[in-house]
Every structure is written in structure tokens, then in C-alpha cells.
Design a protein around this motif. Structure first.
Motif, mmCIF file in Angstrom:
data_model
loop_
_atom_site.group_PDB
_atom_site.id
_atom_site.type_symbol
_atom_site.label_atom_id
_atom_site.label_comp_id
_atom_site.label_asym_id
_atom_site.label_seq_id
_atom_site.Cartn_x
_atom_site.Cartn_y
_atom_site.Cartn_z
ATOM 1 N N ALA A 1 0.825 -1.205 0.000
ATOM 2 C CA ALA A 1 0.000 0.000 0.000
ATOM 3 C C ALA A 1 0.859 1.254 0.000
ATOM 4 C CB ALA A 1 -0.910 -0.002 1.240
ATOM 5 N N PRO A 2 0.365 2.337 -0.572
ATOM 6 C CA PRO A 2 1.121 3.591 -0.622
ATOM 7 C C PRO A 2 1.564 4.016 0.771
ATOM 8 C CG PRO A 2 -0.829 3.728 -2.010
ATOM 9 C CD PRO A 2 -0.948 2.445 -1.249
ATOM 10 N N GLY A 3 2.813 4.459 0.861
ATOM 11 C CA GLY A 3 3.329 4.953 2.127
ATOM 12 C C GLY A 3 3.915 3.881 3.001
ATOM 13 N N LEU A 4 3.817 2.582 2.583
ATOM 14 C CA LEU A 4 4.337 1.510 3.426
ATOM 15 C C LEU A 4 5.603 0.878 2.855
ATOM 16 C CD1 LEU A 4 1.144 -0.396 4.613
ATOM 17 C CD2 LEU A 4 2.589 1.177 5.900
ATOM 18 N N ARG A 5 6.191 1.473 1.830
ATOM 19 C CA ARG A 5 7.368 0.877 1.218
ATOM 20 C C ARG A 5 8.560 1.826 1.291
ATOM 21 N NH1 ARG A 5 6.557 -3.453 -2.429
ATOM 22 N NH2 ARG A 5 8.431 -2.764 -3.474
ATOM 23 N N PRO A 6 9.389 1.699 2.326
ATOM 24 C CA PRO A 6 10.571 2.541 2.415
ATOM 25 C C PRO A 6 11.613 2.110 1.390
ATOM 26 C CG PRO A 6 10.612 0.897 4.150
ATOM 27 C CD PRO A 6 9.280 0.770 3.457
ATOM 28 N N ALA A 7 12.666 2.881 1.265
ATOM 29 C CA ALA A 7 13.722 2.550 0.316
ATOM 30 C C ALA A 7 14.596 1.455 0.902
ATOM 31 C CB ALA A 7 14.557 3.794 0.006
ATOM 32 N N PHE A 8 14.091 0.227 0.884
ATOM 33 C CA PHE A 8 14.793 -0.913 1.451
ATOM 34 C C PHE A 8 14.338 -2.137 0.683
ATOM 35 C CE2 PHE A 8 17.083 -2.748 5.069
ATOM 36 C CZ PHE A 8 16.688 -4.083 5.003
ATOM 37 N N ALA A 9 15.244 -2.903 0.133
ATOM 38 C CA ALA A 9 14.829 -4.044 -0.673
ATOM 39 C C ALA A 9 15.768 -5.216 -0.473
ATOM 40 C CB ALA A 9 14.788 -3.651 -2.149
ATOM 41 N N ALA A 10 15.309 -6.408 -0.868
ATOM 42 C CA ALA A 10 16.111 -7.608 -0.703
ATOM 43 C C ALA A 10 17.319 -7.597 -1.617
ATOM 44 C CB ALA A 10 15.247 -8.835 -1.005
ATOM 45 N N ASP A 11 17.275 -6.817 -2.709
ATOM 46 C CA ASP A 11 18.333 -6.818 -3.711
ATOM 47 C C ASP A 11 18.502 -8.230 -4.244
ATOM 48 O OD1 ASP A 11 20.061 -4.336 -1.788
ATOM 49 O OD2 ASP A 11 18.828 -4.052 -3.565
ATOM 50 N N THR A 12 19.568 -8.927 -3.869
ATOM 51 C CA THR A 12 19.791 -10.274 -4.400
ATOM 52 C C THR A 12 19.862 -11.346 -3.320
ATOM 53 O OG1 THR A 12 22.196 -9.952 -4.366
ATOM 54 C CG2 THR A 12 21.015 -9.353 -6.392
ATOM 55 N N GLU A 13 19.595 -10.999 -2.063
ATOM 56 C CA GLU A 13 19.753 -11.980 -0.990
ATOM 57 C C GLU A 13 18.788 -11.718 0.160
ATOM 58 O OE1 GLU A 13 23.797 -13.636 0.660
ATOM 59 O OE2 GLU A 13 23.264 -11.876 1.869
ATOM 60 N N VAL A 14 18.222 -12.797 0.712
ATOM 61 C CA VAL A 14 17.445 -12.704 1.941
ATOM 62 C C VAL A 14 18.146 -13.556 2.984
ATOM 63 C CG1 VAL A 14 15.927 -14.597 1.213
ATOM 64 C CG2 VAL A 14 15.197 -13.053 3.024
ATOM 65 N N ARG A 15 18.288 -13.025 4.192
ATOM 66 C CA ARG A 15 19.025 -13.692 5.269
ATOM 67 C C ARG A 15 18.027 -14.250 6.282
ATOM 68 N NH1 ARG A 15 22.059 -8.397 6.822
ATOM 69 N NH2 ARG A 15 19.874 -7.808 6.587
ATOM 70 N N VAL A 16 18.053 -15.557 6.475
ATOM 71 C CA VAL A 16 17.077 -16.230 7.324
ATOM 72 C C VAL A 16 17.767 -16.859 8.527
ATOM 73 C CG1 VAL A 16 15.259 -17.967 7.431
ATOM 74 C CG2 VAL A 16 15.685 -16.742 5.279
ATOM 75 N N GLY A 17 17.298 -16.519 9.716
ATOM 76 C CA GLY A 17 17.823 -17.118 10.937
ATOM 77 C C GLY A 17 17.000 -18.339 11.314
ATOM 78 N N PHE A 18 17.666 -19.379 11.807
ATOM 79 C CA PHE A 18 16.963 -20.585 12.233
ATOM 80 C C PHE A 18 17.626 -21.154 13.478
ATOM 81 C CE2 PHE A 18 20.458 -22.106 9.705
ATOM 82 C CZ PHE A 18 20.801 -23.348 10.223
ATOM 83 N N GLN A 19 16.887 -22.015 14.170
ATOM 84 C CA GLN A 19 17.416 -22.709 15.333
ATOM 85 C C GLN A 19 17.606 -24.186 14.989
ATOM 86 O OE1 GLN A 19 15.573 -21.539 19.197
ATOM 87 N NE2 GLN A 19 14.349 -20.114 17.982
ATOM 88 N N LYS A 20 18.208 -24.908 15.900
ATOM 89 C CA LYS A 20 18.551 -26.308 15.640
ATOM 90 C C LYS A 20 17.326 -27.175 15.373
ATOM 91 C CE LYS A 20 21.498 -29.936 17.574
ATOM 92 N NZ LYS A 20 22.372 -30.323 18.687
ATOM 93 N N TYR A 21 16.194 -26.767 15.900
ATOM 94 C CA TYR A 21 14.979 -27.558 15.763
ATOM 95 C C TYR A 21 13.841 -26.647 15.319
ATOM 96 C CZ TYR A 21 10.796 -30.129 17.243
ATOM 97 O OH TYR A 21 9.567 -30.730 17.276
#
Length: 319
Positions: free
Chosen positions: A22-42
Motif C-alpha cells: 500500500a502507498p506509504g508503506l514501502r521505504p527505500a529498502f529491498a532484498a536486492d539479491t539476498e534474503v538472510r534467514v535465521g533458524f534454530q537447531k529444531y
């Protein structure tokens, strides 16, 4: 196990994407070419990582996936708040503290309640037979965790105050050692540590969270990232849905895949997976209210520096 239809989930994901675009909810920030995902052992994200589903879904967008393992939820969300990762998964308590520390946290979705997946345990031969018997006893737990909330509410349900017991703050490994040595009378813990204690040392369940607290799992993200990348979030949720469906249809295969990658014995994982609930969905008003109760409890205990409003951190899907 709770299931969610493909149509319902995709409608929720589409609603979330529309809300973020929606308008006004998209700042100048994008994934570009990579998304970083954190996970735990289980957890579900470990299986998602192993199966490569997210990579396949994001490849058409020209985005790769970088995975980072964390020992627990609090450390993961500290990294998220610091901008080191974009997405992660934790239980109920860590996002409460993360939101108190930063306004960058965003709730993306949740799994249904899994109240059998956390419990208060006592040694097999303990004279303690009910939660009421915990009066003047020592209970070990991880500070600010889901089971911290479970303990408070279990005591309330049985007419005891938090001040009626002694709490010893210990991470799971140290708590297990203290439990076996008799240095604590009871242990509030979650799966797979819970299942491991039940199987390996025959720990007895005083109470699970059933009828006391829900025990949700949440998928969380950097607000800046989520608002700038609704397509990535939509593909993430769809990848989680596919993984959830697979686990429900073939839990034995999920256990077989998890055991070598986590180092957790298959019998322990089988019990833990059997107590999980699956069916990723956008947060409802009920889920938000339940999570607000967690926040209010920790604030009342003096564990939060300020009162927070959980709804402020939820990216609503319109459902």
C-alpha cells in the motif's frame, strides 16, 4: 494437528502482500539479491533449509537465501534488530523483548497453538505430585522464555503466587544438569529438551501448557525488510505451508531428515514433532490478544523496560 486450506493461506498471503504494498508503506529498502534467514537447531525452518524450497521459490525473483543458525530465539531477534538477518522463527517470548528493544520487529505469521510442547517436569521419584506442591520449591527455567510465562500462569491457576517459589534462571543444558543433580526441584522446559528428558531420564510431567497457555510459534521479520519485500514474504509463507503439509503427511520422513542434521535422536524427535501443530496463518485478533497477555505478564514481573502493544508490530493481512 491443525490444517489450513491452500485457498485460505494464499488469500491471507495475498492480503499481507497487498497491505505491505500500500502507498506509504514501502521505504527505500529491498532484498536486492539476498534474503538472510535465521533458524534454530529444531523447527520448521530447519526442514525448509534442508529441502531447498525457499531457494526454488525465490530464484525467479533473482534472490538467493543465506541461512544463519542461532542457539535460541533471543539471540536470533537481537541479530534481526541489529540488521544482521531479515527473517526468523521463535516462540512467544523472544518477540516480546525484541519489540521492547526496537520498533523494527514485525510479526509475519504463526503456527497454531502447541500446548503439549512445553511442560513443567519433576524427577520420576519426586514427592511433588501437583503444581500446588511447588510452594517453597525451586524451579529452573530459561529467563524470559515461553515456559517462564507457563510457570507464572500455572501457579496462578493453582492458587500460588510467583513469590511462593524460588526461580533459578538457567539455559536448557545447565538446567538439565541441575535437574539431574537435584539442584532444582522442577524444570520448566520445551521440546525437544522436554521429550529428551522424558525419554532419557524418565522425567515426569507435572503439567503441560494445556488449558493454561497456548504456546505459539511465530515467523518474524525486520519491518523495513518486510514492508519493502512483500513478494519475498509471500513466497516464504508459501514455502512454510508446503513444508507444514509435508510434515503432517509424513512425520516419519520429517523425523528421519531432522535427526542427522540436528544430532537429536529420532525417538526424541518423533515425540516432539508429534506434539507440534502445523498450519501457518496470518495473526488473528485472538493470537494478538494471547500474545499481549504474555507481554503484560512480563511487564508486571518487571522483566520489560516498558509496556508494549503487540498489535503495533503486526503486519496485518486483512483477515
Amino acid at each position: 494437528m491443525t490444517a489450513l486450506t491452500r485457498r485460505t493461506l494464499l488469500a491471507g498471503t495475498a492480503g499481507l502482500a497487498a497491505a505491505l504494498a500500500a502507498p506509504g508503506l514501502r521505504p527505500a529498502f529491498a532484498a536486492d539479491t539476498e534474503v538472510r534467514v535465521g533458524f534454530q537447531k529444531y523447527g520448521t525452518l530447519v526442514l525448509l533449509k534442508g529441502r531447498g524450497i525457499l531457494e526454488k521459490k525465490l530464484a525467479p525473483l533473482g534472490i538467493s537465501v543465506k541461512w544463519a543458525e542461532f542457539p535460541a530465539g533471543p539471540q536470533m531477534l537481537e541479530a534481526l534488530n541489529a540488521g544482521a538477518i531479515d527473517i526468523g522463527q521463535t516462540g512467544e517470548a523472544p518477540p516480546i523483548f525484541a519489540q521492547a528493544a526496537s520498533d523494527n520487529l514485525a510479526y509475519l505469521a504463526n503456527e497454531p497453538p502447541a500446548p503439549k510442547g512445553e511442560a513443567i517436569l519433576v524427577p520420576q521419584d519426586s514427592p511433588i505430585q501437583s503444581v500446588k506442591d511447588l510452594k517453597d520449591k525451586t524451579v529452573g527455567l530459561n529467563k524470559g522464555s515461553n515456559v517462564h510465562f507457563l510457570l507464572v500462569k500455572a501457579l496462578e491457576k493453582n492458587g500460588l503466587a510467583y513469590s511462593d517459589i524460588t526461580v533459578k534462571f538457567l539455559p536448557p543444558a545447565d538446567a538439565r544438569a541441575a535437574f539431574e543433580k537435584g539442584a532444582i526441584d522442577a524444570w520448566a522446559i520445551w521440546d525437544p529438551f522436554q521429550a529428551a528428558a522424558e525419554i532419557a531420564i524418565k522425567a515426569r510431567t507435572l503439567t503441560t501448557a494445556e488449558g493454561i497457555v497456548p504456546n505459539y510459534q511465530f515467523y518474524l521479520g525486520s519491518r523495513k525488510f518486510a514492508e519493502a519485500n512483500p513478494k519475498v514474504i509471500g513466497q516464504l509463507i508459501e514455502a512454510i505451508r508446503e513444508t507444514d503439509d509435508w510434515i503432517q503427511k509424513d512425520p516419519a520422513a520429517a523425523v528421519a531428515e531432522l535427526a542427522p542434521s540436528t544430532g537429536i535422536p529420532a525417538p526424541v524427535l518423533a515425540v516432539a514433532v508429534g506434539r507440534q501443530s502445523f498450519g501457518v496463518a496470518p495473526l488473528t485478533d485472538k493470537v494478538i490478544a494471547d500474545q499481549q497477555a504474555v507481554a503484560d505478564t512480563f511487564f508486571a514481573l518487571g522483566l520489560l523496560p516498558k509496556k508494549i502493544i503487540v498489535a503495533d508490530a503486526v503486519l496485518r493481512s486483512g483477515l
